[in-house]
Write an enzyme that holds these catalytic residues in place. Structure first.
Site, PDB file in Angstrom:
ATOM      1  N   ASP A 150       1.523   8.502  -3.032  1.00  0.00           N
ATOM      2  CA  ASP A 150       1.192   7.189  -3.588  1.00  0.00           C
ATOM      3  C   ASP A 150       0.019   7.256  -4.559  1.00  0.00           C
ATOM      4  OD1 ASP A 150       3.118   5.718  -2.327  1.00  0.00           O
ATOM      5  OD2 ASP A 150       1.732   4.335  -1.353  1.00  0.00           O
ATOM      6  N   CYS A 286       3.133 -14.710   3.224  1.00  0.00           N
ATOM      7  CA  CYS A 286       2.980 -15.488   1.993  1.00  0.00           C
ATOM      8  C   CYS A 286       3.970 -16.650   1.925  1.00  0.00           C
ATOM      9  CB  CYS A 286       3.159 -14.571   0.777  1.00  0.00           C
ATOM     10  SG  CYS A 286       2.770 -15.368  -0.790  1.00  0.00           S
ATOM     11  N   ASN A 337       9.499 -12.190  -5.500  1.00  0.00           N
ATOM     12  CA  ASN A 337      10.117 -13.375  -4.895  1.00  0.00           C
ATOM     13  C   ASN A 337       9.298 -14.655  -4.934  1.00  0.00           C
ATOM     14  OD1 ASN A 337      12.594 -12.083  -3.910  1.00  0.00           O
ATOM     15  ND2 ASN A 337      11.203 -10.904  -2.616  1.00  0.00           N
TER      16      ASN A 337
END
Length: 400
Positions: A150, A286, A337
């Site tokens: 990462d 969220c 989203n």
């Protein structure tokens, strides 16, 4: 079906994501998640040939039991699939300064992952378990395991971006610097953005926002990362699901000296009890914040702080674009989203010439990519990420 499929493993502290992917075209033949490790409700879910299945792993099960189940139960249903696996790709959160690109795993790589564990104490030890179990379960692929880091994409950051204003010997002797995270995702959407904008990657100046339970922003100049919001660990930067992100370091002294909290409790608070969870005092999700923004003070408070912080990072990174910003990119579970997060954040950035098209913004959700800016204004693009595909492609390339 290709004869060169890749098994992709992503071992978290209490979960294991797995997939079998054709690196040539991205086709996914198996995907699954084992979770709730070390708990009575440890379970595994998977999708094979389009059919979803689920099973209990047994109380206290963890990575070993999950991988064993995958090999002996799931793949046993389709032995020809197992026979096509030519390599195994491992997602590794932290590679430190020594492991700067994807690499075939050997003893020196394993040692490097161990050495970087202090910077990712929840993740790197779990990755090492995953590597060990993969070697046990697939002994014929012992030289075909690849680590994908990462932190790798951010290794192009210049010194002024990665150094902290601390005594320099902390960096020289202990590697204390900024490393970033989510690099595989930032890399993938950079490649995809170049296609969407019809530009060579080497000419691309963009700001990428990977927003999920963890979140980070990256400044990409001429196709390379020059800054990112996460630091020595994935705790720095944005407001996240349960992580605080940026704060005044002296808050830690206040918590310790005045409130009597010990270091373990402070660490737990900053990593597991802060962010959206801390601001709402209800949840790290969220979707709750978005659904209740107009009706509940806790949701509005959390959303406003979240978007304010994100807009600050995008604004500051625009200063690193050499006078030309080609686009802002949103990806990750929230980035892909949450039309509300995107709109509230971008509305603060009119200075950059950004205007959101409400209809386009609502359309670009649930796996759909697209531009969400008004015609003729600064491009803003939603791009679903695909970290697993990058890991599969790197594993295939390095073991070919």
């Amino acid at each position: 079906m290709s004869s060169k499929l890749v098994l992709v493993l992503n071992c978290g502290s209490s979960s294991l994501k797995f997939a079998i992917i054709d690196p040539a075209n991205g086709d996914e033949y198996l995907s699954g998640l084992a979770e709730c490790f070390h708990l009575p409700e440890a379970r595994i879910k998977w999708k094979l040939d389009g059919a979803k299945q689920e099973a209990a792993l047994g109380a206290g099960a963890a990575h070993s039991e999950a991988l064993n189940f995958m090999v002996k139960t799931i793949l046993a249903q389709k032995p020809e699939l197992s026979a096509q696996i030519a390599a195994i790709g491992h997602r590794i959160v932290h590679g430190g300064e020594k492991l700067t690109h994807s690499v075939v795993i050997d003893e020196s790589v394993i040692q490097g992952i161990k050495d970087a564990s202090s910077f990712a104490p929840l993740h790197n030890p779990a990755h090492l378990i995953g590597i060990d179990e993969a070697l046990k379960n697939f002994p014929h692929l012992s030289d075909k395991n690849v680590a994908v880091f990462d932190t790798a994409f951010h290794q192009t950051m210049p010194e002024e971006s990665y150094l902290y204003a601390l005594p320099y010997k902390l960096y020289k002797e202990h590697g204390v610097r900024r490393y970033g995270a989510h690099g595989t995702s930032h890399y993938y959407v950079t490649q995809e953005a170049a296609k969407a904008l019809n530009k060579p990657v080497s000419e691309l100046n963009i700001i990428t926002c990977h927003l999920g339970n963890g979140g980070s922003v990256a400044a990409i100049r001429h196709g390379e990362c020059v800054d990112t919001s996460m630091g020595l660990t994935p705790l720095e930067g944005l407001v996240m699901g349960t992580r605080s992100g940026d704060l005044d370091p002296a808050i830690i002294f206040f918590l310790h000296d005045t409130l009597g909290m010990n270091v373990g409790a402070i660490n737990n608070m900053l990593t597991k009890e802060s962010g959206l969870l801390g601001l709402t005092e209800v949840t790290s999700d969220c979707r709750y914040v978005e659904d209740n923004y107009d009706s509940k003070a806790d949701a509005k408070r959390a959303m406003d702080v979240y978007c304010h912080r994100l807009a600050k990072y995008i604004g500051s990174y625009s200063a690193q674009m050499d006078g030309r910003l080609d686009a802002v990119i949103f990806t990750g579970g929230i980035g892909e989203n949450s039309s509300m997060v995107r709109e509230l954040t971008l509305n603060k950035l009119a200075l950059l010439g950004i205007e959101v098209d409400a209809e386009r913004n609502l359309a670009a959700r649930f796996g759909k990519s697209g531009f969400i800016n008004k015609e003729g204004t600064r491009p803003v693009l939603v791009l679903p990420t695909n970290e697993e595909l990058v890991i599969a492609q790197d594993a295939s390339r390095l073991t070919a």
